[in-house]
Write a protein that holds these residues in place. Structure first.
Motif, PDB file in Angstrom:
ATOM      1  N   SER A 623      52.310  90.049  47.442  1.00  0.00           N
ATOM      2  CA  SER A 623      51.661  89.507  48.635  1.00  0.00           C
ATOM      3  C   SER A 623      50.466  88.665  48.215  1.00  0.00           C
ATOM      4  N   TYR A 624      50.121  87.709  49.058  1.00  0.00           N
ATOM      5  CA  TYR A 624      48.975  86.846  48.788  1.00  0.00           C
ATOM      6  C   TYR A 624      48.105  86.773  50.032  1.00  0.00           C
ATOM      7  N   MET A 625      46.810  87.020  49.830  1.00  0.00           N
ATOM      8  CA  MET A 625      45.840  86.981  50.919  1.00  0.00           C
ATOM      9  C   MET A 625      45.056  85.682  50.829  1.00  0.00           C
ATOM     10  N   PHE A 626      45.192  84.827  51.834  1.00  0.00           N
ATOM     11  CA  PHE A 626      44.462  83.570  51.870  1.00  0.00           C
ATOM     12  C   PHE A 626      43.040  83.811  52.366  1.00  0.00           C
ATOM     13  N   ASP A 627      42.165  82.844  52.083  1.00  0.00           N
ATOM     14  CA  ASP A 627      40.760  82.993  52.465  1.00  0.00           C
ATOM     15  C   ASP A 627      40.564  83.074  53.977  1.00  0.00           C
ATOM     16  N   ASN A 628      41.492  82.529  54.741  1.00  0.00           N
ATOM     17  CA  ASN A 628      41.353  82.544  56.200  1.00  0.00           C
ATOM     18  C   ASN A 628      41.876  83.831  56.842  1.00  0.00           C
ATOM     19  N   GLY A 629      42.288  84.835  56.000  1.00  0.00           N
ATOM     20  CA  GLY A 629      42.764  86.107  56.522  1.00  0.00           C
ATOM     21  C   GLY A 629      44.262  86.210  56.678  1.00  0.00           C
ATOM     22  N   LEU A 630      45.004  85.134  56.367  1.00  0.00           N
ATOM     23  CA  LEU A 630      46.461  85.152  56.459  1.00  0.00           C
ATOM     24  C   LEU A 630      47.045  85.861  55.239  1.00  0.00           C
ATOM     25  N   LEU A 631      47.993  86.749  55.487  1.00  0.00           N
ATOM     26  CA  LEU A 631      48.670  87.487  54.422  1.00  0.00           C
ATOM     27  C   LEU A 631      50.161  87.205  54.489  1.00  0.00           C
ATOM     28  N   LEU A 632      50.752  86.801  53.364  1.00  0.00           N
ATOM     29  CA  LEU A 632      52.193  86.605  53.258  1.00  0.00           C
ATOM     30  C   LEU A 632      52.715  87.441  52.100  1.00  0.00           C
ATOM     31  N   GLY A 633      53.851  88.107  52.319  1.00  0.00           N
ATOM     32  CA  GLY A 633      54.398  88.946  51.265  1.00  0.00           C
ATOM     33  C   GLY A 633      55.899  89.051  51.355  1.00  0.00           C
ATOM     34  N   GLY A 634      56.488  89.564  50.308  1.00  0.00           N
ATOM     35  CA  GLY A 634      57.932  89.758  50.294  1.00  0.00           C
ATOM     36  C   GLY A 634      58.365  90.428  49.011  1.00  0.00           C
ATOM     37  N   GLY A 635      59.594  90.899  49.015  1.00  0.00           N
ATOM     38  CA  GLY A 635      60.083  91.572  47.821  1.00  0.00           C
ATOM     39  C   GLY A 635      61.563  91.828  47.891  1.00  0.00           C
ATOM     40  N   ALA A 636      62.050  92.522  46.864  1.00  0.00           N
ATOM     41  CA  ALA A 636      63.467  92.842  46.775  1.00  0.00           C
ATOM     42  C   ALA A 636      63.635  94.158  46.040  1.00  0.00           C
ATOM     43  N   ARG A 637      64.674  94.896  46.432  1.00  0.00           N
ATOM     44  CA  ARG A 637      65.031  96.153  45.790  1.00  0.00           C
ATOM     45  C   ARG A 637      66.490  96.064  45.351  1.00  0.00           C
ATOM     46  N   TYR A 638      66.754  96.308  44.080  1.00  0.00           N
ATOM     47  CA  TYR A 638      68.120  96.253  43.555  1.00  0.00           C
ATOM     48  C   TYR A 638      68.509  97.621  43.003  1.00  0.00           C
ATOM     49  N   VAL A 639      69.700  98.089  43.372  1.00  0.00           N
ATOM     50  CA  VAL A 639      70.265  99.334  42.841  1.00  0.00           C
ATOM     51  C   VAL A 639      71.664  99.024  42.343  1.00  0.00           C
ATOM     52  N   GLY A 640      71.921  99.316  41.078  1.00  0.00           N
ATOM     53  CA  GLY A 640      73.207  99.004  40.481  1.00  0.00           C
ATOM     54  C   GLY A 640      74.332  99.875  41.007  1.00  0.00           C
ATOM     55  N   SER A 641      75.553  99.516  40.650  1.00  0.00           N
ATOM     56  CA  SER A 641      76.728 100.260  41.100  1.00  0.00           C
ATOM     57  C   SER A 641      76.712 101.677  40.526  1.00  0.00           C
ATOM     58  N   VAL A 642      77.403 102.586  41.204  1.00  0.00           N
ATOM     59  CA  VAL A 642      77.406 104.001  40.843  1.00  0.00           C
ATOM     60  C   VAL A 642      78.846 104.461  40.661  1.00  0.00           C
ATOM     61  N   ASN A 643      79.154 104.997  39.486  1.00  0.00           N
ATOM     62  CA  ASN A 643      80.496 105.534  39.289  1.00  0.00           C
ATOM     63  C   ASN A 643      80.577 106.923  39.909  1.00  0.00           C
ATOM     64  N   THR A 644      81.734 107.229  40.515  1.00  0.00           N
ATOM     65  CA  THR A 644      81.891 108.456  41.290  1.00  0.00           C
ATOM     66  C   THR A 644      82.844 109.462  40.657  1.00  0.00           C
ATOM     67  N   ALA A 645      83.422 109.136  39.522  1.00  0.00           N
ATOM     68  CA  ALA A 645      84.326 110.059  38.833  1.00  0.00           C
ATOM     69  C   ALA A 645      84.266 109.782  37.340  1.00  0.00           C
ATOM     70  N   TYR A 646      84.343 110.832  36.551  1.00  0.00           N
ATOM     71  CA  TYR A 646      84.291 110.669  35.096  1.00  0.00           C
ATOM     72  C   TYR A 646      85.502 109.904  34.566  1.00  0.00           C
ATOM     73  N   ASP A 647      86.629 110.060  35.236  1.00  0.00           N
ATOM     74  CA  ASP A 647      87.857 109.427  34.755  1.00  0.00           C
ATOM     75  C   ASP A 647      88.200 108.152  35.504  1.00  0.00           C
ATOM     76  N   GLY A 648      87.304 107.681  36.385  1.00  0.00           N
ATOM     77  CA  GLY A 648      87.562 106.459  37.129  1.00  0.00           C
ATOM     78  C   GLY A 648      88.599 106.596  38.216  1.00  0.00           C
ATOM     79  N   SER A 649      88.894 107.816  38.649  1.00  0.00           N
ATOM     80  CA  SER A 649      89.944 108.030  39.643  1.00  0.00           C
ATOM     81  C   SER A 649      89.516 107.648  41.059  1.00  0.00           C
ATOM     82  N   THR A 650      88.205 107.507  41.293  1.00  0.00           N
ATOM     83  CA  THR A 650      87.716 107.072  42.606  1.00  0.00           C
ATOM     84  C   THR A 650      86.843 105.842  42.424  1.00  0.00           C
TER      85      THR A 650
END
Length: 712
Positions: A623-650
């Motif tokens: 986020s960035y706070m400007f001298d006039n009191g304006l605040l702008l911000g943003g972001g992202a959250r990434y979570v990788g894929s998840v395997n659900t079986a040891y043998d790849g059956s699902t």
């Protein structure tokens, strides 16, 4: 049956892979360039005097004391992430699961039954503490209005916290009444009828300002993107902080929280792991069912400093919560839409936790060892849980998902009680004695050594049967580390630590699994800017744990587990948090995890990847706070894929990237703020039980909140 405290699926496609790569590359560039930006800003600081801090500040002033050591965060030879009130407010984070998504090394592992977020650290379930003392399980979502910050300590903590798993611990630091603690009121409104009113009053009770008080109150109600689901909560908190004499200070904090919500446990997947063919708002349960949790807690402490070299600290914690209500859920979905239904009524689900800690620190400066000290501590924890409930008879325990929500709800509402009852009582008592020594043996080199002895007393009683003893032997845990500070503010460390934790998972024979035992090797680096507004950290770790529980089967609707011989989680964590240049705040993290099974009775599992753990997570919010009191911000959250079986059956649970944004304006003590979450309305799934038997939960779609705050 699922009791409290249990701890569209596709592989990552090209699109998700590109988003992860871009986020990771951008993060690494930011991490590498932040130090250069800070260094470039130093001459301006020297010429212009102090920097005026405006807007939010993501790096707290108080960054010490997170591991029982009187060291600043950059000098602690362990990976630690701090999440303060400014970051929570800037992002409108409201759950521990969202905190985990913005913390490197932390994973949001679902919300079983809607009771509260489960968080994993370095792939292992985290412990929980309040003001530095263990409090056991948390089957509710703490309200952040009562907290100053969260201290997320990663890696084994048995030398400090006693019995603990190797992943780490989340310490909740309760709000104190300080000289600069503000009074404020805030109202918030948002998607699906969410609204919240919150207020805080703080100030001195005497002219000298040595006795100070704080009070917090909040009420929130919300609907949901899911049909027939809603919630409400009420929070009250009081705190008293006092400088009793020149050498003695103390605090007493307490609160009450009341949570009501519609229970929901996920949508069963098809046998191959594919999502059920229903819309995002589909609900399996009953809108007439409610679960209510009542939380009471009191914590206090005294700190005595009889001399500049010696200090003594006493802390006490008491936590009690009770959950009652009724829930319904489904499982074992078939291609034709048929699945099984079940319900249960929680008649008594209590947890009572008492913790006490006595510690003493002695500085060794007078002995010729500058910046060195020794500590000794005694911790006692007593947890009692009692789960009683009823499993009703369902006239029709089979439903078809294509019949729709009303038909499923009608089948659950037809539950006939009493059916049959269940009862499970547990008591866990631990006494831990520990000592640590931190010695600066050479100006840039500091050595740390610690040892603890812990004796658990663990018993369990099922139904009306006899109480069984699962205490096991006492355990000694070690901690060793070396820290090198070649230049001021830059610390390079290597450490070894151990952990020990009795388990409460039950196998098919009804026995509790053998205790967890873990060890970790960690190599890390930390850098804090000269003005202490920016912290950069990185860590390589190798955690090994024996007897890790994994789901085995369900017997009479009770989940059963078996122990894996040994797992090894290796990984990398990077984080940048704080102010890069005046007004520009950042919190960025990247984590790579390689969880493998090293030993097991089943030879086909050796060398396979542990299921339901993403290998890559990354986050960025700025986020960035400007001298006039304006605040702008943003972001992202990434979570990788998840395997659900040891043998790849699902099928895997697909990776996802969520984009958030915010904008605000501050003037004359007022702050207006807009927060947007999941800006591009990404559909994603989260698993609750490390099994597809109960299915997955659909993540929250695009949402917004608008808040107005007035400081006094």
């Amino acid at each position: 049956m699922k009791t409290l405290g249990q701890c569209d699926g596709m592989g990552m496609g090209k699109r998700a892979g590109w988003s992860a790569s871009l986020l990771a590359i951008g993060w690494i560039g930011l991490w590498a360039g932040a130090a250069q930006a800070e260094a470039a800003a130093e001459p301006a600081d020297a010429a212009g005097g102090d920097i005026v801090v405006t807007g939010y500040r993501y790096l707290s002033e108080d960054t010490s004391g997170t591991t029982g050591l009187p060291l600043s965060i950059e000098a602690v030879p362990q990976s630690i992430s701090l999440v303060n009130q400014d970051f929570l407010k800037a992002t409108d984070i409201k759950t521990l699961g969202e905190v985990a998504q913005y913390t490197p090394g932390a994973l949001f592992d679902g919300n079983p039954g809607g009771f509260g977020s489960v968080v994993k650290l370095r792939g292992f379930t985290s412990g929980n503490a309040i003001d530095g003392l263990n409090v056991g399980l948390l089957d509710f979502e703490p309200d952040f209005a009562t907290l100053e910050r969260l201290e997320i300590v990663k890696g084994p903590t048995s030398v400090v916290y006693g019995a603990a798993n190797p992943g780490g611990i989340i310490n909740q630091v309760t709000k104190s009444a300080r000289a600069d603690t503000p009074s404020y009121v805030q109202v918030l409104g948002g998607s699906w009828g969410r609204w919240r009113a919150e207020g805080q009053v703080a100030g001195a009770l005497n002219a000298a300002g040595t006795i100070r008080a704080i009070g917090v109150a909040a009420h929130e109600e919300a609907g949901s993107f899911m049909k027939r689901v809603d919630s409400a909560k009420t929070v009250a908190y009081l705190g008293l902080d006092a400088d009793l004499t020149d050498t003695l200070s103390g605090y007493l904090h307490g609160g009450y929280e009341h949570y009501r919500r519609t229970p929901f446990d996920g949508i069963p997947t098809l046998p191959d792991g594919s999502p059920a063919p229903v819309g995002r708002s589909f609900f399996i349960g009953s809108g007439d069912f409610n679960v209510v949790t009542r939380v009471k807690r009191v914590n206090g402490g005294l700190n005595w400093e009889p001399s500049s070299a010696w200090s003594v600290s006493l802390k006490l914690n008491y936590l009690y919560y009770n959950t009652t209500g009724q829930s319904g859920f489904g499982f074992d979905l078939q291609p034709n839409g048929d699945f099984f239904l079940a319900a249960q009524r929680y008649t008594k689900n209590d947890q009572e936790s008492f913790s006490a800690g006595l510690s003493s620190l002695y500085k060794l400066d007078d002995l010729g060892l500058a910046d060195s000290f020794v500590t000794v501590a005694a911790n006692y924890q007593d947890y009692r849980t009692q789960s009683n409930g009823l499993v009703p008879d369902l006239p029709n325990d089979m439903a078809n998902i294509f019949d729709g929500i009303p038909a499923i709800e009608a089948a659950l509402n037809a539950a006939q009680y009493p059916g049959y009852d269940y009862a499970l009582g547990r008591r866990l008592r631990y006494l831990t004695l520990s000592a640590q020594a931190d010695l600066k043996v050479w100006e840039p080199l500091t050595l740390l050594g610690g040892i603890s002895w812990s004796k658990p007393d663990v018993t369990k009683r099922s139904g009306t049967g006899p109480r069984q003893d699962f205490s096991g032997d006492s355990q000694t845990s070690l901690r060793l580390a070396a820290t090198l500070e070649p230049v001021k503010g830059l610390n390079i460390y290597a450490s070894y630590s151990e952990s020990f934790q009795p388990q409460l998972f039950i196998d098919t024979a009804g026995n509790v699994l053998a205790p967890l035992s873990g060890e970790q090797y960690e190599l890390g680096v930390k850098y804090v800017s000269s003005d202490r507004r920016l912290l950069l950290s990185g860590a390589l770790f190798d955690v090994r744990q024996a007897n890790q529980a994994r789901f085995d089967q369900t017997v009479n609707l009770i989940d059963r587990y078996k122990a894996i011989g040994e797992v090894r989680h290796r990984g990398l964590e990077l984080q940048a948090v704080g102010e890069i240049v005046r007004g520009w705040q950042v919190n960025a993290g990247l984590s790579l995890l390689d969880p493998k099974i090293r030993k097991d009775d089943d030879p086909t599992l050796i060398g396979t990847t542990v299921t339901f753990l993403p290998k890559t997570t990354a986050s960025l919010f700025t986020s960035y706070m400007f001298d006039n009191g304006l605040l702008l911000g943003g972001g992202a959250r990434y979570v990788g894929s998840v395997n659900t079986a040891y043998d790849g059956s699902t099928r895997d649970i697909a990776s996802y990237t969520l984009v958030d944004a915010s904008a605000g304006y501050s003037f004359d003590g007022w702050r207006l703020q807009l927060n947007l979450k999941n800006l591009f309305d990404k559909k994603y799934y989260i698993n609750n039980y490390q099994t597809l038997f109960y299915g997955n939960v659909v993540g929250e779609p695009r949402s917004f909140t608008i808040s107005v705050r007035r400081d006094f």
